[in-house]
Design an enzyme around this catalytic site. Structure first.
Site: not given
Ligand code: PLP
Lengths: 155, 429
Positions: B146, B223, B226, B249, B387
């Protein structure tokens, strides 16, 4: 299908998406503008050729890929402005921008808009407005000074 | 009382107050759906089918009420005063930290930093670790990251001249681990990768990957944005060095997230932001910083959010994890079957081990039109690049439609998705 949706995906929009007008490149274009909307991945190239007098649009075409709204908008744009004067095109850009963002009521300008009025439904879908305006921003850039940007991006 | 002692005390109180585990409630999907009031509504004349859970998950009443109750009864700034409300609020905040610690099985509450979310956690690590790196040092990412786990490293590259290497994936959307050892050779300083892909659903074999990385002396940041909604995560079993996730999430509120960091790593990191709460002693001549986690929690934190996150964990803890996983996997199999039957539909990502996330393209229907037309039928999905532009580039597509499921989704909603896709194809054909 409900009326609201008809507003966005009217038959004329669907037709132009299936069979876009002036969907071709142009080797002798005076201006070529790349337009893209990185958020949706829409990407198109607008080609513009002026008459010898420099005041009329002799030819206008586009190529690229995008959603039905952006393709139909570009198709309608080229159809409508081929043969128009530069001043007319600039005025129409302002009108369309107003209509698509809901600042101008489409009902007040139907005569000026003709088939373009079919795009007015997009103002109810804020997330989709940029799809419809993409080709218009490309037009605006193409009409600009020779040294103006040859790429535009809406985000 | 110094923060650390208070934190320990609060953790002890919270642990003592924790209800005896009574075993999960029986798996009853109708009852579960009733816990999520937002699901019970009409959108464009059809019942809502919320299939955009990877963007943000919905909240059970227990979470919504926990936040409202906190503001109604206990709200005061934490760690700052000795009056009754301040003590209650502080205990609630530190209790939430202990709840998170237990849920992810961290060794100590000092390894649990509350931040705004995954994005902020990764930025904190890139900023902090980066201060000790020199030009040419390398971070290894993967093709399926992401932007939250790409851009902070690019900022560091601009600042410090580090290199970024990318571990490739195969067509199915699985990491190609054969090339990993080579990428882990010096001067690699960190491997940073996602646990679960937000586009493909791929669940990466983190424990195996961490093992390989550690053999090369490379720490690993995961990370987990998800992952938390689909499975229970045990940071000690994964043996990772950092694990980042977002409350919103995992059925908790927005504005709160967690950075788990191994104690020794966090202790070595410089502060992130300066301000109140993160110091031990300030004069105009010098400042001594607090120990982790306070060192990274400058200013007034989202303590109500932390309370809501703890409530979300309580809610998840009460669900039968085995039944949840079986339900999700059965939904995933059914969804793949239904979507594979749609003419001209191409599913992106077919990893053997994956979470219920389905990205697809349909001939003749641009993703944005798909999103609008599905919405007409009450089906909420995400469209675009999610993203993850480098991943889109890998598959050579500008945008996809993504249906991402949660444990409260139903087979009926999958049917409605498939029917709505047919409807969209009909409109644009
Ligand atoms: C794999 C992954 N990493 C990071 C993020 C970023 O999360 P946040 O926007 O809650 O900081 C997301 C959210 O869309 C994600 O799907």
């Amino acid at each position: 299908m409900s009326n609201e949706l008809d507003d966005l995906y009217q038959e004329i929009i669907l037709d132009h998406n299936r069979h876009p007008a002036n969907f071709r490149s142009m080797v002798d274009a005076h201006r070529t503008v790349e337009a893209d909307n990185p958020l949706c991945g829409d990407r198109l190239t607008l080609y513009l050729k002026l008459d010898d007098d420099g005041e009329h649009i002799a030819d206008l075409s586009f190529q690229g890929s995008g959603c039905a709204i952006s393709v139909a908008s570009a198709s309608l744009l080229t159809q409508r402005l081929k043969g128009a004067t530069v001043a007319e095109a600039e005025a129409l850009f302002e009108t369309m921008r107003g209509v698509l963002t809901g600042v101008i009521d489409a009902a007040d300008t139907t005569e000026a808009l003709g088939g373009l009025a079919a795009l007015a439904g997009v103002r109810r879908y804020p997330m989709r407005v940029k799809c419809a305006t993409l080709s218009w921003h490309a037009l605006k850039a193409a009409l600009g000074a020779e040294d103006a940007a040859d790429s535009v991006s809406t985000e | 009382m110094p923060c650390e002692e208070l934190m320990t005390l609060a953790a002890e109180i919270a642990a003592a107050d924790a209800p005896e585990p009574s075993g999960p409630r029986p798996w009853d999907l109708d009852a579960i759906r009733r816990d999520f009031p937002i699901l019970n509504q009409q959108v464009n004349g059809a019942p809502l089918a919320y299939l955009d859970n990877a963007a943000t998950a919905q909240k059970p009443t227990a979470v919504i009420e926990s936040i409202a109750d906190f503001y109604r009864h206990d709200n005061a700034n934490v760690h700052r005063a000795v009056h009754a409300l301040a003590e209650r609020a502080t205990l609630a905040y530190e209790g939430a930290r202990e709840r998170v610690r237990g849920w992810i099985n961290a060794r100590s509450v000092s390894e649990v930093v509350f931040l705004r979310g995954t994005t902020e956690a990764i930025n904190l690590i890139a900023h902090g670790l980066g201060q000790g790196w020199s030009a040419g040092d390398r971070v290894v990412l993967t093709q399926m990251e992401h932007h939250a786990n790409i851009v902070p490293w690019q900022l560091l590259r601009e600042r410090a001249g580090i290199d970024i290497a990318v571990l490739p994936i195969n067509d199915a959307g699985e990491l190609d681990l054969a090339g990993l050892p080579r990428l882990l050779a010096p001067p690699t300083r960190l491997l940073a990768l996602t646990h679960v892909s937000n586009v493909l659903g791929t669940v990466n074999p983190i424990a195996d990957i961490v093992h390989i990385a550690h053999e090369h002396g490379v720490p690993v940041l995961v990370d987990g944005a998800q992952a938390m909604a689909h499975q229970r995560v045990d940071v000690q079993a994964l043996d990772c060095d950092f694990y980042c996730f977002s409350g919103h999430k995992m059925f908790g509120p927005t504005g709160i997230g967690v950075l788990y960091g191994r104690q020794a790593h966090l202790a070595a990191l410089p502060p992130w932001q300066g301000g109140g709460e993160m110091i031990r002693r300030v004069t105009f001549e010098r400042v001594r910083f607090a120990d982790p986690p306070q060192r990274f929690e400058a200013g007034t934190q989202d303590f109500a959010g932390a309370v809501g996150l703890a409530a979300a964990i309580d809610y998840l803890d009460n669900l039968d994890q085995g039944a949840l996983a079986r339900h999700e996997q059965s939904l995933l199999r059914y969804a793949v079957e239904r979507l594979d039957a749609v003419p001209g539909l191409r599913l992106i990502g077919r990893a053997a081990h994956r979470a219920p996330v389905l990205s697809f393209l349909v001939d003749g229907v641009h993703a944005h039109d798909m999103g609008t037309l599905l919405d007409r039928k009450g089906v909420a999905v995400r469209t675009g690049h999610h993203c993850a532009m480098p991943l889109m580039d890998f598959y050579g597509v500008p945008a996809t439609t993504r249906a991402s499921l949660a444990f409260y989704n139903t087979r009926d909603e999958i049917d409605r998705l498939a029917d709505a896709i047919d409807y969209a194809r009909g409109v644009l054909a």
